[in-house]
Scaffold this motif. Sequence first.
Motif, mmCIF file in Angstrom:
data_model
loop_
_atom_site.group_PDB
_atom_site.id
_atom_site.type_symbol
_atom_site.label_atom_id
_atom_site.label_comp_id
_atom_site.label_asym_id
_atom_site.label_seq_id
_atom_site.Cartn_x
_atom_site.Cartn_y
_atom_site.Cartn_z
ATOM 1 N N ARG B 60 0.853 -1.201 0.000
ATOM 2 C CA ARG B 60 0.000 0.000 0.000
ATOM 3 C C ARG B 60 0.883 1.245 0.000
ATOM 4 O O ARG B 60 0.582 2.230 -0.661
ATOM 5 C CB ARG B 60 -0.883 -0.027 1.246
ATOM 6 C CG ARG B 60 -2.042 0.937 1.188
ATOM 7 C CD ARG B 60 -2.747 0.999 2.520
ATOM 8 N NE ARG B 60 -3.585 -0.159 2.779
ATOM 9 C CZ ARG B 60 -4.016 -0.503 3.989
ATOM 10 N NH1 ARG B 60 -3.679 0.208 5.039
ATOM 11 N NH2 ARG B 60 -4.778 -1.556 4.170
ATOM 12 N N ILE B 63 2.071 1.857 -3.429
ATOM 13 C CA ILE B 63 1.008 2.480 -4.237
ATOM 14 C C ILE B 63 0.856 3.956 -3.847
ATOM 15 O O ILE B 63 0.718 4.826 -4.708
ATOM 16 C CB ILE B 63 -0.336 1.729 -4.070
ATOM 17 C CG1 ILE B 63 -0.219 0.312 -4.616
ATOM 18 C CG2 ILE B 63 -1.468 2.473 -4.784
ATOM 19 C CD1 ILE B 63 -1.467 -0.543 -4.464
ATOM 20 N N MET B 64 0.928 4.225 -2.544
ATOM 21 C CA MET B 64 0.794 5.614 -2.073
ATOM 22 C C MET B 64 1.902 6.489 -2.666
ATOM 23 O O MET B 64 1.691 7.639 -3.021
ATOM 24 C CB MET B 64 0.881 5.679 -0.539
ATOM 25 C CG MET B 64 -0.339 5.165 0.192
ATOM 26 S SD MET B 64 -1.827 6.053 -0.239
ATOM 27 C CE MET B 64 -1.591 7.553 0.688
ATOM 28 N N ASP B 67 0.906 6.396 -6.757
ATOM 29 C CA ASP B 67 -0.423 6.630 -7.338
ATOM 30 C C ASP B 67 -1.347 7.496 -6.480
ATOM 31 O O ASP B 67 -2.491 7.695 -6.857
ATOM 32 C CB ASP B 67 -1.144 5.290 -7.573
ATOM 33 C CG ASP B 67 -0.426 4.415 -8.573
ATOM 34 O OD1 ASP B 67 -0.813 4.391 -9.726
ATOM 35 O OD2 ASP B 67 0.570 3.768 -8.180
#
Lengths: 225, 410
Positions: B60, B63-64, B67
Motif C-alpha cells: 500500500r 502504491i501511495m 499513485d
Amino acid sequence: MGLVLSVGFYTCFLFFVAGYLVRMVTWAQQAPPRVLPGKTLTLPVFLNALVDILLLRRLLRANDVLWLGEWTFHASLLILFLRHLRYVLEPSPPFVYAMDIPARVAAWLLPASLIYIGAMKLVIEKKTYISSYNFMLLGLMMVSCVSGLVMKYSLPADMVDIKHFTMGLVTFHMGISPESITFLFHFIIFLVLLVSLPTHMFAAPLTMIEARQREDELPYLLHEK
Amino acid sequence: MSSPTCCMKNSDSFTKNLTPSQRIEIDACTQCGECLDCCPVQQVTKNPDISPPEKIRMFREFIMATDSLKAKILGAKEIDRKLLEDFTRAVFECTTCGACGQNCTVGINTQRLWPMLRKEMVRRGLGPLGPQKEMPEAIGKTGNPYGKPAEERYSPWFPEDIQVVEKAPVAYYAGCTGAYEAHPMVKGDVLVLHAIGEPFTMLPPEEEVCCGFPLFITGQHDMLEGLVKRLVEAYQARDVKTLVCSCPCCVNIMARDWPLYYGRELPFRIRHITQAVAGAFAAGRLKIERELRERIIYHDPCYLSRGVGIMEEPRDVLKNIPGIELLEFDHNRLESRCCGAGGAARKVYHENAVAMGRLTIDEAVRKKADKLILSCPACYAKVHEAMQDHKTKIPIVDIMELISGLLGKG
Ligand code: SF4
Ligand code: SF4
C-alpha cells in the motif's frame, strides 16, 4: 480563530474527499488483460454480505472476544456520527433526534470499547502483530471521546455558538468560533482524524461483498450447478 | 536478485497487474493481525515482518508513493530499493496457501492476491528468487520445471500392462511434479482409472507439458498462453470431454486460469481424480472388498480445498474402504493448514517447508493415525522429505496409491 478553524476544516475536508477520489480512480483504473468477467451480484448474496458488514461477521468467526469490542466500537461510532449530523443539517432529520438516547450510551461505550480493544491486543492476547497506525488512531479516538464527554458533562460549551459555527462552515459563511477550549480541542482532533481515517473504511465493505460472492461460487467451480 | 528491467523505475505504478478488486483489497486490510494465527509461515518463522498485514501495508505504501493524491500533485516518489527487496522476499516466502484469506476479517482473497503481487515484483526485476528463476528455461527446453527429459516423464512408473487409447472422452493429465517426484501417486491414479474400466487417453510424454502453475505462482507469466493453448488444442484433437488430474495445483490453474489464457471457455471440463473415483464408487463400478482396519487421517491440499472446493470427494472415496476409521486434522477442509510445499516457496525457503511438514506429521501422529493420506504431489514429496531425520514417523500414502493397492485383491 474562526477563520483559522474554517480554513483548517476546508483543507482537511478537501484532502479527505480528493484523497478518496484519487484512490477510487486507482481502484477503477484499467484492469490487466485476462481477468474473469465480473459475476452478477444476486440479492440473496448481497443480503448475506450486508449481514457480514453490519455484524462484522468475519471478525466474529475469527475472534469472538475481540469482535465484542470492535463491533461495539464501530456501532457506537456510527451512532455518534449520525447524532453529530445535527450540527450540519438544519432542520435536523428525525433520525438524528432518534439517536439522542443511543448516542448518550454510545458516548461511554466508545471509549470503553477502545480500552477493551487495546487491552485485548496488548495485555490479554499479546498479539505479535501490532499496527502502530491503528494504535495512533485508537489514541486519537480516545482523546476525541474524552474531550466530547468533558464538553457534555463538566465544561459545557455553548451549543448555539457551536451550531452557528458549524452551520457557517457548511453554508460557506465563516463565522466566529465558539469560545470553549474543549470544543476547539475536540474539533481539531476531528480534523486530524478526518485526514488520517483508515483506507478500509470504504474498501472493506466492498471486499466483503466480493468475498461472499466468491464463497458462493466455489462449490460450482468443479461441480455442476 | 536479478536487476530491474531496463526502463523500469522504482517510481512506476504498482497497480498495473492488479484487478480493480485486488486494488480495493489492498486498501481493505485493517491490519487487525487476526490472520497471523493461521499462517503456517508465521508458525514456523515467528516473523511478523513477513506477515499478511505487513506485506499489504508495504505494498500500500508503494502504491501511495506512486499513485496517491500526493504523488499526483508532487510527483511519484522513488522507492528505496531495500524496501522493495524486503517486500519481494516476504511475498516469496509465503506458501500462497490462502489460509490468511480464509480467515481474513474482511475477506481478502490472498490465494489470488499474493501471486499477482509476485508478478509485479517480477515485472520490476526483483523476483523470482533462487531456483525459481530457472523454471521458464527448463520448461522451454524440456516441458517441465525440473528440467528432466520428456522420455522419463512416464517410463519409470507407468504400469506396463495398462494401455491408453488414442482418442477418448476422458483424458488423464499426470502433471510434472507427480510424474517426476511422486511416482506412487501418479501410478495409483492410472491403476484406479484403469480399474474403473472406461478407456482413457493421455498425451505422449513430450506433449504433456507443464500446466503453467509453477510459472503462474512465481509471477513469471510470459509463457502461459503458449503452454495453455498447446495443451488445450492437444486434448481437443483427442476428442476429450473431461480432463482428469490429481494434482491440486494443476487442477486449480486449469479451472481458474486456462480459460483466460485460452481466450474462451475450454472445450472440455476439468475434474479432480477424486471426483471421478467417488462417482465410480457411487455407481458401483469400483468396489473394495478388502478390509483395512486402520485409523487414517486425510490432509486437504490448500489448492484443492480453498482453491477449487474439492473437500468431500476425497473423504467419500476413503469411506469406501471397509474397516477404515477416518480422522480429521484440527484444521481441515477450507481451514486446512499448509503442509509447507505450496507456492514454490519450498524451492527457496527449504527449512520453513520442512518445519511446516513436520507440524502436519506431528499432528497426525498425535491423533494416533496409522497412515497420513495426502492427495498432492508437492505435499507428497515435501512431507516425505520433512520426515527424514524427524523424531516422529508415520507412513505417508497418496489417496490413489492407497485405493489402487486395495483394489482387486479381495
Ligand atoms: S498465504 Fe499462507 S503462508 Fe502466505 S501469508 Fe497467507 S497464511 Fe501465510
Ligand atoms: S485478517 Fe485480513 S484485514 Fe486482518 S490483517 Fe489479515 S489480511 Fe489484513
